[in-house]
Design an enzyme around this catalytic site. Structure first.
Site, PDB file in Angstrom:
ATOM      1  N   HIS A   1     -58.972 -27.160 -19.938  1.00 22.22           N
ATOM      2  CA  HIS A   1     -59.085 -25.748 -20.298  1.00 22.22           C
ATOM      3  C   HIS A   1     -60.497 -25.255 -20.001  1.00 22.22           C
ATOM      4  O   HIS A   1     -61.467 -25.664 -20.649  1.00 22.22           O
ATOM      5  CB  HIS A   1     -58.754 -25.553 -21.776  1.00 22.22           C
ATOM      6  CG  HIS A   1     -57.349 -25.935 -22.117  1.00 22.22           C
ATOM      7  ND1 HIS A   1     -56.949 -26.290 -23.376  1.00 22.22           N
ATOM      8  CD2 HIS A   1     -56.235 -25.995 -21.339  1.00 22.22           C
ATOM      9  CE1 HIS A   1     -55.653 -26.565 -23.372  1.00 22.22           C
ATOM     10  NE2 HIS A   1     -55.201 -26.399 -22.141  1.00 22.22           N
TER      11      HIS A   1
ATOM     12  N   SER B   1     -58.405 -31.187 -23.083  1.00 15.44           N
ATOM     13  CA  SER B   1     -59.012 -29.957 -23.595  1.00 15.44           C
ATOM     14  C   SER B   1     -60.340 -30.320 -24.251  1.00 15.44           C
ATOM     15  O   SER B   1     -61.225 -30.862 -23.587  1.00 15.44           O
ATOM     16  CB  SER B   1     -58.041 -29.270 -24.573  1.00 15.44           C
ATOM     17  OG  SER B   1     -58.598 -28.081 -25.086  1.00 15.44           O
TER      18      SER B   1
ATOM     19  N   ASP C   1     -51.047 -28.036 -26.103  1.00 13.95           N
ATOM     20  CA  ASP C   1     -50.775 -27.948 -24.670  1.00 13.95           C
ATOM     21  C   ASP C   1     -50.634 -29.357 -24.099  1.00 13.95           C
ATOM     22  O   ASP C   1     -51.414 -30.250 -24.424  1.00 13.95           O
ATOM     23  CB  ASP C   1     -51.921 -27.207 -23.968  1.00 13.95           C
ATOM     24  CG  ASP C   1     -51.586 -26.837 -22.538  1.00 13.95           C
ATOM     25  OD1 ASP C   1     -50.383 -26.758 -22.205  1.00 13.95           O
ATOM     26  OD2 ASP C   1     -52.518 -26.623 -21.746  1.00 13.95           O
TER      27      ASP C   1
END
Length: 335
Positions: free
Chosen positions: A39, A12, A131
């Protein structure tokens, strides 16, 4: 016996720099396909494929639905779609957001774990929030190898830290040592297949199709007292080792940490709405006070102005509540 021929990488914040560093140091003859989920905003064009292709010897491209994975290639999750695996083919899922993002790392790792088990190396790199922790748990549960970037080495440590809190990683390494580690691991023989944990296939199907049946949610989890921050629907709780996850009947999914942040955001929106309501009330009662003074009704005007004072006191209380929430959120991120 097949080698470990699939490397699935999730990242990310700080991930572009980390991926470039990996791409620069991958060997030309890497005997594995590389899957990447980072992301990306759904409404913005990305040139990450061109950047990674130009950085090192392996060609990179955004995955297409139904294509076959290719050894020595980097397949990237396109904006707005979950990157999934199905019988060595890539699928692009249009299911709901997980941890408030799509593409999300967890669906990619889960689907690769189901598909390929011991052939898989799952990697979690720099990033914020959590995540990847649930997906990495699935990798280990299906016999794959789990790798986490050393949080001390990561530009953003929270995602690697969360993964390490939830999963006993097989390898924890700095970014500089990761290409050599992966090159060594992919040439090792994969282990024997192991049973897929209950519920993983259901999770992947939701990510692919966006459909979640309540009776299946009841079968795999337990109903929660919490409502979905996204849609307000009923949620179910799921235990994955040390990890607690939530999923609603529409399919939105959160780790416990992300659920906390999402609920905090809903409270912030509610407080902001209340603040606007009180500001509108102040504007109205002040207008009424002016009208009463114009009509020579001083007692009524004083009453309206007293209400304005009370509304300002309520605003101060709400603003202090927002400040306390922001301070608490800053402490959580820092920890």
């Amino acid at each position: 016996m097949a080698n470990r021929d699939i490397v699935a990488i999730g990242t990310s914040a700080g991930g572009v720099k980390a991926l470039i560093a990996l791409a620069q140091n991958f060997p030309e003859q890497l005997s594995a396909a590389v899957l990447v989920t980072i992301h990306l905003p759904a409404d913005a064009k990305s040139v990450l494929d061109e950047i990674l292709t130009g950085a090192g010897p392996l060609p990179a491209h955004f995955a297409e639905d139904g294509e076959t994975m290719r050894t020595g290639h980097i397949h990237i999750a396109p904006p707005g779609r979950h990157l999934l695996m199905e019988d060595d083919r890539l699928r692009l899922g249009h299911g709901p957001r997980e941890n408030n993002v799509r593409p999300a790392i967890d669906p990619m790792l889960r689907s690769a774990a189901i598909c390929c088990g011991p052939r898989l190396i799952g990697v979690v790199l720099t990033g914020t929030l959590g995540d990847g922790a649930s997906g990495l748990w699935a990798v280990g549960a299906c016999g794959g190898i789990t790798v986490v970037q050393d949080p001390a080495d990561a530009e953003f440590a929270q995602m690697p830290e969360t993964a390490l809190e939830r999963v006993r990683a097989d390898h924890v390494v700095g970014l500089a040592d990761l290409p050599k580690l992966l090159a060594r691991l992919v040439d090792q023989p994969a282990g024997l297949p192991v049973p897929v944990p209950d519920g993983l296939r259901f999770d992947v199907e939701i990510a692919r199709t966006g459909r979640a049946a309540m009776h299946e949610l009841d079968h795999h989890g337990r109903r929660s007292v919490l409502a979905c921050p996204d849609c307000g629907g009923v949620m179910w709780e799921f235990d994955e080792g040390e990890l607690l996850r939530f999923r609603c009947h529409v399919g939105h999914a959160y780790t416990a940490e992300m659920m906390t942040l999402a609920l905090d955001e809903n409270v912030r929106r509610a407080i902001a709405s209340a603040l606007r309501g009180f500001e509108e009330r102040i504007a109205l009662v002040e207008k009424l006070a002016e009208q009463s003074e114009h009509d020579a009704r001083p007692s009524l005007a004083a009453n309206w102005r007293q209400r304005a004072i009370e509304y300002r006191r309520e605003i101060a209380v709400l603003e202090e509540a927002l400040q306390r929430m922001d301070r608490a959120g800053s402490r959580v991120v820092a920890e």
